[in-house]
Scaffold this active site. Structure first.
Site, PDB file in Angstrom:
ATOM      1  N   LYS A  82       0.823  -1.211   0.000  1.00 61.90           N
ATOM      2  CA  LYS A  82       0.000   0.000   0.000  1.00 61.90           C
ATOM      3  C   LYS A  82       0.859   1.265   0.000  1.00 61.90           C
ATOM      4  CE  LYS A  82      -4.140  -1.958   2.179  1.00 61.90           C
ATOM      5  NZ  LYS A  82      -3.711  -3.342   2.345  1.00 61.90           N
TER       6      LYS A  82
ATOM      7  N   GLU B 110      -2.758   6.930   7.711  1.00 60.27           N
ATOM      8  CA  GLU B 110      -3.308   7.988   6.873  1.00 60.27           C
ATOM      9  C   GLU B 110      -4.541   8.589   7.526  1.00 60.27           C
ATOM     10  OE1 GLU B 110      -3.860   5.799   3.263  1.00 60.27           O
ATOM     11  OE2 GLU B 110      -5.874   5.135   3.800  1.00 60.27           O
TER      12      GLU B 110
ATOM     13  N   HIS C 176     -14.936  -3.509   8.547  1.00 60.45           N
ATOM     14  CA  HIS C 176     -14.136  -3.127   7.379  1.00 60.45           C
ATOM     15  C   HIS C 176     -14.292  -4.110   6.223  1.00 60.45           C
ATOM     16  CE1 HIS C 176     -12.368  -0.250  10.070  1.00 60.45           C
ATOM     17  NE2 HIS C 176     -11.819  -1.190  10.802  1.00 60.45           N
TER      18      HIS C 176
ATOM     19  N   ARG D  27      -6.572  -8.814  -8.713  1.00 64.08           N
ATOM     20  CA  ARG D  27      -7.276 -10.088  -8.860  1.00 64.08           C
ATOM     21  C   ARG D  27      -8.731  -9.797  -9.201  1.00 64.08           C
ATOM     22  NH1 ARG D  27     -10.270  -9.763  -4.220  1.00 64.08           N
ATOM     23  NH2 ARG D  27      -9.264  -8.822  -2.401  1.00 64.08           N
TER      24      ARG D  27
END
Length: 723
Positions: free
Chosen positions: A151, A235, A270, A328
């Site tokens: 990431k 973040e 999440h 994917r």
């Protein structure tokens, strides 16, 4: 490794080639079209393995399945042309064993491997190993997986490509003190995310600086277990975010397209619950900008195959930022297929075979609207904790052109603690959002599952919620409307009690060994000639005990041979007069003639439990569909006394397992004094961590299990000394 019995699914594939995507591609480009593979291996299990097989076999491509010992009798094994066991149940010993998978592929003559999603689907080493063994990876190049698998690294690439990113720190410095300083600069709340993987694993929302250290440790620990890498990024956490993602596809000739966007904002833990395509309340300008930035992201890493570029969008301003790219096929890809009229697995096979994209961007259009609801084995009323167990009863909607039933299980199968708890996906299509949503709600009413907790009732309430209908979605939707979506029914409807009682009594009568006998003395239990036969039954629903008295009149000329008097605390007593009633226990079907109307209902009896699929309106539910109502028949008083004594011996406030799990950490020992809220044990279930805390200030008397133990639901973990 012994091959499972071969089972060929009949194909009529050659007639379908008339409309094949290869033909479309041939018309679009002068590049010659290569034939598809003869045989592929699917390195996955469950629903996605079945999904890939459906397309491959339609195209005449033979499929090799691999399976763990726990999946020996699973649906994907049955559907495959060949199937091979590659190890015990834990995925680390089976589905993640590259060497075993490659060995099976080479021995069976498979030319390519489809990884599905999860497991090895985003593993660059696996893609490289396949290339080294002259096997085609039906996915992107290893370099693209590497670039987008981190990431932090992917955000650097995106910034260079002009794709907007969320403010945060994505560097290599993993010192906790340094990361904490960066969070202070960004401003709380912040989001800690594992740099690899997905599915919400290794992700924590940190509201205040005081919570940072504990959340960081938890995220890193979970990331190591899930991905073998504990590095994280931090973040800014947007307060009202939407999760909007774009389906992209690229070939080996430098071409890339976007197949529009999906909104996946409605999530718990999440993880996505309901997805839709296209995303609601987006202008064509924003839609085009999303698609073009997604294509730029794919081209920046020389992508090939199916990929999803995920953005986080401010629900108010519609400003969007790059989050990550999943290299994917996504779980929710069917909604994109529904609105674009494509088969993305077929596209994957064509591109992997070296063919160009079947369609150009100018050929792609949005047609109607589509929703996908993920049906999980979980308990929404208990913080969506996953559940495991057998699917004692499972009935689904009838598939059609506008309804897809995506599943990898059947009635009788078991949801295991070792794998993801998803049971099925309900996918629908309609001419517009309202029509598609109405179809989804009706479709969910047709799902009837018994044997474990599911989120079906929750999904029904969600599909019919006025704010969801209005398209006002964002990632905080479920917490915001939790009381509307998770409806606690205080007491059962009398109709449900009546049906449960009849299922018990009719089941007893019909189970008599002399049912075919003409003797009146053996036809019914405890009967008296020409006199009503009463049977009183207690049924427990939560904290409420209902009573039903079933009276049967053996006189054949009686207009109402059965009456059921129902008493439910807090509601007026009700008497049902029934002209005829039959219960087919094997088919789980009850037919009633109440004079004014007739009904056919699903009623499932298993052990001391009776499950009735009752009218939602009768239960006070906000929908007109069905609601599963589960009753237990009380155990005898002497057994209740024994169990109460055993409970008392555990100590007041004993901590028990909320679901089947594996012990990940034990943080206390006998004799420790603990404070209320202190972490005692960390559990692992369905690849997620769950923290068990002290319910009060106390002294630990017993710790029952050790790290690594597999534990069933509702088992004592920690007992405390009596005060």
């Amino acid at each position: 490794m012994a091959a499972a019995a071969r089972l060929r699914v009949p194909h009529s594939t050659h007639t379908l080639l008339v409309r094949s995507l290869a033909t479309e591609a041939a018309a679009a480009t002068p590049t010659s079209i290569k034939p598809p593979f003869d045989k592929i291996l699917i390195a996955n299990r469950g629903e996605i393995a079945c999904r890939v097989m459906r397309t491959a076999q339609r195209l005449g491509v033979k499929c090799v399945a691999v399976y763990s010992e726990a999946d020996r009798n699973s649906l994907h094994v049955k559907l495959a042309d060949e199937a091979y066991c590659i190890g015990p149940a834990p995925s680390a010993d089976s589905y993640l064993r590259m060497d075993k998978i490659i060995d099976v592929a080479k021995r069976t003559g498979a030319q390519a491997i489809h990884p599905g999603y999860g497991f090895l689907s985003e593993n660059a080493t696996f893609a490289t190993e396949l290339a080294n063994n002259d096997l085609v990876f039906i996915g992107p190049p290893a370099s693209a997986i590497d670039a987008m698998g981190s990431k932090s690294e992917s955000k650097k690439i995106m910034e260079a490509a002009g794709v907007p990113c969320v403010p945060g720190y994505h560097g290599d410095n993993q010192d906790p003190k340094f990361l904490k300083e960066q969070c202070a600069k960004i401003g709380y709340p912040v989001l800690i995310k594992a740099i690899k993987g997905g599915g919400g694993k290794g992700m924590r929302i940190v509201e205040t600086e005081a919570d940072f250290d504990m959340m960081l440790e938890s995220a890193q620990r979970e990331a190591v277990k899930a991905f073998g890498d504990g590095r994280v990024l931090v973040e800014k956490y947007l307060e009202t975010p939407r999760h909007v993602e774009v389906q992209v596809f690229a070939d080996g000739f430098g071409e890339a397209v976007y197949l529009f966007e999906r909104d996946c904002s409605v999530q718990r833990r999440h993880q996505k619950t309901i997805e839709e395509a296209p995303a609601p309340d987006l202008s064509e300008e924003v839609r085009r900008a999303l698609g073009e930035k997604a294509v730029a992201a794919a081209k920046a890493v020389n992508y090939r195959g199916a990929g999803t570029v995920e953005f986080i969008m401010d629900a108010n301003t519609k400003q969007f930022y790059f989050m990550e790219m999943n290299t994917r096929l996504q779980v929710e890809h069917p909604v994109t297929e529904m609105i674009t009229g494509t088969d993305l697995v077929e596209w994957q096979l064509q591109v992997a075979a070296g063919n160009p994209l079947p369609k150009r961007q100018s050929d792609l259009r949005i047609n109607g609207w589509s929703f996908e609801a993920r049906i999980y084995a979980e308990n929404p009323a208990n913080q969506f904790l996953p559940d495991t167990g057998p699917l004692l009863h499972m009935s689904t909607p009838e598939p059609s052109a506008s309804v897809r039933v995506e599943t990898g299980v059947r009635q009788g199968d078991e949801v295991s603690v070792f794998y993801d708890p998803m049971i099925a996906k309900a996918v629908v299509h309609g001419k517009d959002r309202a029509a598609a949503l109405a179809k989804l709600a009706a479709c969910l009413d047709e799902y009837k599952i018994v044997g474990l907790h599911t989120n079906i009732e929750f999904l029904k309430n969600l599909a019919r919620h006025p704010e969801f209908k209005a398209g006002n979605v964002e990632t905080g939707f479920i917490p915001k409307y939790k009381d509307d979506l998770i409806v606690p029914y205080d007491r059962p409807a009398p109709e449900a009690v009546m049906q449960a009682a009849l299922a018990i009594t009719l089941g007893q009568f019909e189970a008599q060994p002399s049912a075919q006998s003409t003797s009146p003395w053996t036809a019914l239990a405890g009967m008296r000639l020409n006199m009503p036969q009463d049977q009183t039954i207690q049924l427990v629903y939560g904290d409420v005990t209902a009573t039903a008295t079933v009276s049967r009149t053996p006189n054949p000329s009686s207009a109402a041979p059965i009456s059921v008097h129902v008493s439910v605390p807090g509601t007026p007593d009700t008497t049902f007069v029934i002209r005829s009633a039959t219960y087919d226990r094997a088919a789980r079907e009850m037919k009633l003639d109440l004079g004014t109307h007739r009904t056919t209902n699903t009623v499932v009896t298993e052990g001391d439990m009776v499950h009735v699929f009752a009218s939602g309106t009768a239960m006070g539910a906000p929908q007109h569909g069905t609601v599963k109502v589960s009753f237990s028949v009380p155990e005898p008083r002497y057994l209740q006394d024994i169990h109460k004594a055993a409970e008392a011996a555990m100590g007041t406030g004993a901590v028990k397992t909320p679901m089947p799990c594996k012990i990940a950490q034990v943080l206390v020992k006998p004799g420790d004094a603990v404070k209320k809220g202190q972490v005692l044990v960390v559990l692992e279930a369905m690849k997620m961590e769950h923290v068990m805390r002290a319910p009060k200030d106390a002294v630990v008397e017993r710790v029952i299990y050790k790290v690594g133990d597999l534990v069933e639901e509702n088992k004592l973990l920690v007992g405390f000394k009596e005060e």
